[in-house]
Design an enzyme around this catalytic site. Structure first.
Site: not given
Ligand code: A3D
Length: 314
Positions: A10, A177
């Site tokens: 989230g 990607h």
């Molecule tokens: P962020 O805002 O850190 O959100 C990730 C969430 O995951 C945090 O709230 C964490 O607490 C939660 N989390 C960590 N461990 C667990 C767990 N074991 N179970 C459940 N939740 C957990 O990151 P974000 O939302 O900006 O990005 C999330 C992911 O997407 C990252 O790995 C990024 O690198 C990836 N991402 C991918 C793309 C693609 O185009 C593929 C683009 C942008 C980001």
């Protein structure tokens, strides 16, 4: 009865996913995060509940850190894990995110065994592989979100360069990607006009390079974390196509079993998403240069996946 959408993670992307899913009335939404962040996701869910009268939607939005609350979800979108910091490659996230995705996959398997799962966590092509191996879900039910975003970036940059509407730019981006991804200028059109008739080679090359590094460009500007609006929208497009059986054909990380000469890897390919999940991979007749680039990107994904060493549970 409304559909149920579980958002695992989230954070930045998770919260935008929740807003978009609510606004598009895709179903009721459960935002899951780790116990330390249970209150923040409950707060985000409450905020979205209170936004509904102005946002004009009906959706029950809840926050939780108990996997039981995602029971029976129709769609699961996974963003759990760490995002990049400036100077990090997506691969730098591998070790920590493998553990997180494996744990998520085991719990999703238990609570939502029939869900259509869209993985967003990086390094994307490896994380979707790990999720599928650990969950044992069929390939139709597990896809990675990257191609929709990479294609959106490609289209946006072309529209900017030409001063035209993004709506009229059509094209696709194949492969992993990361910097080896393969935008396809030869097959890109602007209102039906081939891109190669509109821009010269150096201009196209510039846009290809910017597309490949688009995520990094944003990471550098943000200073902390990575892109979140555009990744969220891209994942919603995939979820919506499944829930509404729209049968959209979009680039996504799908398990290739011989398509494009790739076996046993998830890489970005054009795929149809409908009520059956990832229903079909479409193969493009590539020229020799494009084939060579696709082979290079598959090698890069294979290398990352080789480092994963996950135990399949099914
Ligand atoms: P962020 O805002 O850190 O959100 C990730 C969430 O995951 C945090 O709230 C964490 O607490 C939660 N989390 C960590 N461990 C667990 C767990 N074991 N179970 C459940 N939740 C957990 O990151 P974000 O939302 O900006 O990005 C999330 C992911 O997407 C990252 O790995 C990024 O690198 C990836 N991402 C991918 C793309 C693609 O185009 C593929 C683009 C942008 C980001």
């Amino acid at each position: 009865m409304r559909k149920k959408i579980a958002l695992i993670g989230g954070g930045q992307i998770g919260q935008i996913l929740a807003m978009l899913a609510a606004q598009r009335e895709l179903g009721d939404i459960v935002i899951f995060d780790i116990p330390q962040l249970e209150n923040p996701v409950k707060g985000k869910a409450l905020d979205l509940t209170e936004m509904a009268p102005c946002g004009d939607y009906d959706a029950k939005v809840t926050g939780t850190s108990d996997y039981k609350d995602i029971a029976g979800a129709d769609v699961v979108i996974v963003t759990a894990g760490l995002p990049r910091k400036p100077g990090m490659s997506r691969e730098d996230l591998l070790a920590v995110n493998i553990k997180i995705i494996s744990e998520v996959a085991r719990n999703v398997k238990q609570q939502a065994p029939n869900a259509f799962c869209v993985i967003v966590t990086n390094p994307l092509d490896a994380m979707v592989y790990v999720f599928q191996k650990v969950s044992g879900f069929p390939k139709s039910k597990v896809v990675g979100m990257a191609g929709v975003l990479d294609t959106a970036r490609w289209r946006a940059f072309i529209a900017l360069e030409l001063g035209v509407s993004v709506e009229d730019v059509a094209g696709t981006v194949l492969g992993g990607h990361g910097p080896t991804m393969v935008p396809l200028p030869r097959l890109t059109t602007v209102g039906g006009v081939p891109l190669t008739d509109l821009l010269d080679k150096p201009a196209i090359e510039r846009i290809v390079d910017r597309t490949k590094e688009a995520g990094t460009e944003i990471v550098k500007l943000l200073g902390t974390g990575s892109a979140f609006f555009s990744p969220a929208w891209s994942a919603i497009i995939m979820a919506e196509s499944y829930l509404k059986d729209k049968k959209r054909v979009v680039a996504c990380a799908a398990l290739c079993e011989g398509e494009y000469g790739v076996k046993g890897l998830f890489i970005g390919v054009p795929a149809r998403i409908g009520a059956g999940g990832m229903e079909k991979i479409y193969e493009i007749s590539l020229n020799d240069g494009e084939k060579a680039m696709l082979s290079k990107t598959a090698d890069a994904v294979r290398q990352t996946v080789a480092e994963c060493k996950v135990e399949a549970t099914a």
